[in-house]
Design a protein around this motif. Structure first.
Motif, PDB file in Angstrom:
ATOM      1  N   ASN A 110       0.829  -1.212   0.000  1.00  0.00           N
ATOM      2  CA  ASN A 110       0.000   0.000   0.000  1.00  0.00           C
ATOM      3  C   ASN A 110       0.866   1.266   0.000  1.00  0.00           C
ATOM      4  N   ARG A 111       1.921   1.278   0.799  1.00  0.00           N
ATOM      5  CA  ARG A 111       2.801   2.466   0.833  1.00  0.00           C
ATOM      6  C   ARG A 111       3.449   2.676  -0.538  1.00  0.00           C
ATOM      7  N   LYS A 112       3.859   1.589  -1.161  1.00  0.00           N
ATOM      8  CA  LYS A 112       4.540   1.700  -2.461  1.00  0.00           C
ATOM      9  C   LYS A 112       3.564   2.100  -3.575  1.00  0.00           C
ATOM     10  N   VAL A 113       2.354   1.574  -3.517  1.00  0.00           N
ATOM     11  CA  VAL A 113       1.359   1.963  -4.539  1.00  0.00           C
ATOM     12  C   VAL A 113       1.099   3.469  -4.423  1.00  0.00           C
ATOM     13  N   LYS A 114       0.949   3.942  -3.191  1.00  0.00           N
ATOM     14  CA  LYS A 114       0.713   5.384  -2.997  1.00  0.00           C
ATOM     15  C   LYS A 114       1.890   6.208  -3.517  1.00  0.00           C
ATOM     16  N   ALA A 115       3.109   5.753  -3.211  1.00  0.00           N
ATOM     17  CA  ALA A 115       4.303   6.497  -3.647  1.00  0.00           C
ATOM     18  C   ALA A 115       4.394   6.504  -5.168  1.00  0.00           C
ATOM     19  N   ALA A 116       4.099   5.382  -5.790  1.00  0.00           N
ATOM     20  CA  ALA A 116       4.149   5.316  -7.265  1.00  0.00           C
ATOM     21  C   ALA A 116       3.176   6.326  -7.851  1.00  0.00           C
ATOM     22  N   LEU A 117       1.948   6.307  -7.363  1.00  0.00           N
ATOM     23  CA  LEU A 117       0.925   7.210  -7.893  1.00  0.00           C
ATOM     24  C   LEU A 117       1.298   8.673  -7.643  1.00  0.00           C
ATOM     25  N   ALA A 118       1.878   8.939  -6.491  1.00  0.00           N
ATOM     26  CA  ALA A 118       2.264  10.321  -6.168  1.00  0.00           C
ATOM     27  C   ALA A 118       3.322  10.837  -7.140  1.00  0.00           C
ATOM     28  N   HIS A 119       4.091   9.930  -7.720  1.00  0.00           N
ATOM     29  CA  HIS A 119       5.157  10.348  -8.636  1.00  0.00           C
ATOM     30  C   HIS A 119       4.814  10.077 -10.102  1.00  0.00           C
ATOM     31  N   GLY A 120       3.569   9.733 -10.355  1.00  0.00           N
ATOM     32  CA  GLY A 120       3.143   9.562 -11.749  1.00  0.00           C
ATOM     33  C   GLY A 120       3.609   8.272 -12.393  1.00  0.00           C
ATOM     34  N   LEU A 121       3.976   7.291 -11.573  1.00  0.00           N
ATOM     35  CA  LEU A 121       4.273   5.952 -12.120  1.00  0.00           C
ATOM     36  C   LEU A 121       2.988   5.127 -12.071  1.00  0.00           C
ATOM     37  N   VAL A 122       2.813   4.232 -13.027  1.00  0.00           N
ATOM     38  CA  VAL A 122       1.634   3.367 -12.998  1.00  0.00           C
ATOM     39  C   VAL A 122       1.978   2.112 -12.201  1.00  0.00           C
ATOM     40  N   PRO A 123       1.296   1.906 -11.070  1.00  0.00           N
ATOM     41  CA  PRO A 123       1.579   0.681 -10.311  1.00  0.00           C
ATOM     42  C   PRO A 123       0.863  -0.525 -10.899  1.00  0.00           C
ATOM     43  N   ILE A 124       1.584  -1.622 -11.004  1.00  0.00           N
ATOM     44  CA  ILE A 124       0.965  -2.914 -11.329  1.00  0.00           C
ATOM     45  C   ILE A 124       0.992  -3.690 -10.015  1.00  0.00           C
ATOM     46  N   MET A 125      -0.134  -3.693  -9.331  1.00  0.00           N
ATOM     47  CA  MET A 125      -0.198  -4.261  -7.976  1.00  0.00           C
ATOM     48  C   MET A 125      -0.617  -5.727  -8.057  1.00  0.00           C
ATOM     49  N   CYS A 126       0.272  -6.610  -7.567  1.00  0.00           N
ATOM     50  CA  CYS A 126       0.018  -8.045  -7.701  1.00  0.00           C
ATOM     51  C   CYS A 126      -0.694  -8.612  -6.474  1.00  0.00           C
ATOM     52  N   VAL A 127      -1.663  -9.464  -6.745  1.00  0.00           N
ATOM     53  CA  VAL A 127      -2.348 -10.202  -5.690  1.00  0.00           C
ATOM     54  C   VAL A 127      -2.494 -11.653  -6.159  1.00  0.00           C
ATOM     55  N   GLY A 128      -2.741 -12.549  -5.226  1.00  0.00           N
ATOM     56  CA  GLY A 128      -2.947 -13.943  -5.640  1.00  0.00           C
ATOM     57  C   GLY A 128      -2.765 -14.886  -4.476  1.00  0.00           C
ATOM     58  N   GLU A 129      -3.389 -16.045  -4.609  1.00  0.00           N
ATOM     59  CA  GLU A 129      -3.419 -17.014  -3.511  1.00  0.00           C
ATOM     60  C   GLU A 129      -2.384 -18.120  -3.713  1.00  0.00           C
ATOM     61  N   THR A 130      -2.021 -18.761  -2.606  1.00  0.00           N
ATOM     62  CA  THR A 130      -1.153 -19.935  -2.687  1.00  0.00           C
ATOM     63  C   THR A 130      -2.010 -21.152  -3.065  1.00  0.00           C
ATOM     64  N   LEU A 131      -1.326 -22.249  -3.375  1.00  0.00           N
ATOM     65  CA  LEU A 131      -2.051 -23.483  -3.709  1.00  0.00           C
ATOM     66  C   LEU A 131      -2.887 -23.941  -2.511  1.00  0.00           C
ATOM     67  N   GLU A 132      -2.291 -23.838  -1.325  1.00  0.00           N
ATOM     68  CA  GLU A 132      -2.996 -24.274  -0.114  1.00  0.00           C
ATOM     69  C   GLU A 132      -4.267 -23.445   0.104  1.00  0.00           C
ATOM     70  N   GLN A 133      -4.132 -22.140  -0.090  1.00  0.00           N
ATOM     71  CA  GLN A 133      -5.309 -21.273   0.077  1.00  0.00           C
ATOM     72  C   GLN A 133      -6.387 -21.630  -0.941  1.00  0.00           C
ATOM     73  N   ARG A 134      -5.952 -21.914  -2.174  1.00  0.00           N
ATOM     74  CA  ARG A 134      -6.949 -22.302  -3.198  1.00  0.00           C
ATOM     75  C   ARG A 134      -7.635 -23.600  -2.798  1.00  0.00           C
ATOM     76  N   GLU A 135      -6.828 -24.576  -2.358  1.00  0.00           N
ATOM     77  CA  GLU A 135      -7.418 -25.879  -2.018  1.00  0.00           C
ATOM     78  C   GLU A 135      -8.346 -25.795  -0.808  1.00  0.00           C
ATOM     79  N   ASN A 136      -8.096 -24.788   0.045  1.00  0.00           N
ATOM     80  CA  ASN A 136      -8.982 -24.598   1.202  1.00  0.00           C
ATOM     81  C   ASN A 136     -10.193 -23.731   0.881  1.00  0.00           C
ATOM     82  N   GLY A 137     -10.328 -23.349  -0.369  1.00  0.00           N
ATOM     83  CA  GLY A 137     -11.479 -22.521  -0.751  1.00  0.00           C
ATOM     84  C   GLY A 137     -11.353 -21.072  -0.310  1.00  0.00           C
ATOM     85  N   ASP A 138     -10.113 -20.625  -0.100  1.00  0.00           N
ATOM     86  CA  ASP A 138      -9.889 -19.277   0.449  1.00  0.00           C
ATOM     87  C   ASP A 138      -9.523 -18.231  -0.603  1.00  0.00           C
ATOM     88  N   THR A 139      -9.532 -18.604  -1.864  1.00  0.00           N
ATOM     89  CA  THR A 139      -9.025 -17.701  -2.909  1.00  0.00           C
ATOM     90  C   THR A 139      -9.697 -16.320  -2.851  1.00  0.00           C
TER      91      THR A 139
END
Ligand code: PEP
Length: 251
Positions: A110-139
């Motif tokens: 979150n701090r880095k996304v804010k800093a990127a936007l403040a300086h006019g860089l386009v943030p590509i913010m990554c999210v995603g689950e682990t295999l275990e989280q997927r198998e537990n239905g937590d995605t």
């Protein structure tokens, strides 16, 4: 209509000569800016060179990580001011490899996304689950929490400039791809979360990429999905021929 965005993530690959050769090989062949945003996120060492060698083309250069401060005693780090200064336009933030090996958290993302936007860089913010989280239905819960934390206290106008990359960790560099339907479902969950946090206009505008073993053979199907606006690509972005095929499919 959201413009497709195809971004290559070179990770810690290539020498100076190889980066130079790639830039020469794609020169004049990148689809135009009306069709697709094309991005290469290269090792920091090659950023300035690539900015120069791709000037005037629809090929934008991004970094793979950065520090959130403008400057300071942070040995080994690179700041948004420094990236902007040399003409870098995009920045990957919170890639799962950064979260796994370099202690990045939702809060630092979150701090880095804010800093990127403040300086006019386009943030590509990554999210995603682990295999275990997927198998537990937590995605869905996992990505919703990552999106909420990553976009905390960011204005709707800035959310709309942000790119979110949904990258199931079990699909990165493994050759395993989420099915297009599964990837689309999670991207829809992300879009609905953005609507809840930042309003429908933000949800309609924000671009969501899928990442995880994307290659020329599967990108078409992924890009055909309603909520997938592009791809973040590791391995298949390293060779110019394959990167150009990904761009053609995205355009
Ligand atoms: C990535 O580096 O973000 C990635 C998705 O890698 P790959 O395409 O090699 O799975």
């Amino acid at each position: 209509m959201r413009k497709p965005i195809i971004a290559g993530n070179w990770k810690m690959y290539k020498t100076h000569e190889e980066a130079k050769r790639f830039a020469a090989e794609v020169r004049g062949l990148v689809p135009d800016a009306g069709q697709v945003d094309a991005v290469i996120c290269a090792p920091a060492l090659f950023l300035e060179q690539l900015v120069t060698e791709t000037k005037g083309q629809n090929l934008h250069i991004g970094a793979q990580t950065m520090h959130e401060e403008d400057s300071g005693a942070f040995t080994g780090e690179i700041s948004p001011v420094q990236l902007k200064d040399i003409g870098v336009e995009y920045i990957i933030i919170g890639h799962s490899e950064r979260r796994q090996y370099f202690n990045e958290t939702d809060e630092s993302v979150n701090r880095k996304v804010k800093a990127a936007l403040a300086h006019g860089l386009v943030p590509i913010m990554c999210v995603g689950e682990t295999l275990e989280q997927r198998e537990n239905g937590d995605t869905n819960r996992v990505v919703q929490e990552q999106v909420k934390a990553g976009l905390a206290d960011i204005s709707a106008a800035d959310v709309q400039k942000t790119v979110i990359a949904y990258e199931p960790i079990w699909a990165i560099g493994t050759g395993k791809t989420a099915t297009a339907e599964d990837a689309n479902t999670v991207c829809q969950v992300i879009r609905e979360k953005v609507a809840e946090l930042s309003g429908q206009e933000s949800a309609d505008a924000v671009r969501i990429q899928y990442g995880g073993s994307v290659k020329p053979a599967n990108i078409q199907e992924l890009m055909g999905m309603e909520h997938i606006d592009g791809a973040l690509v590791g391995g298949a972005s390293l060779e110019s021929e394959s990167f150009l095929k990904l761009l053609e499919a995205g355009a």
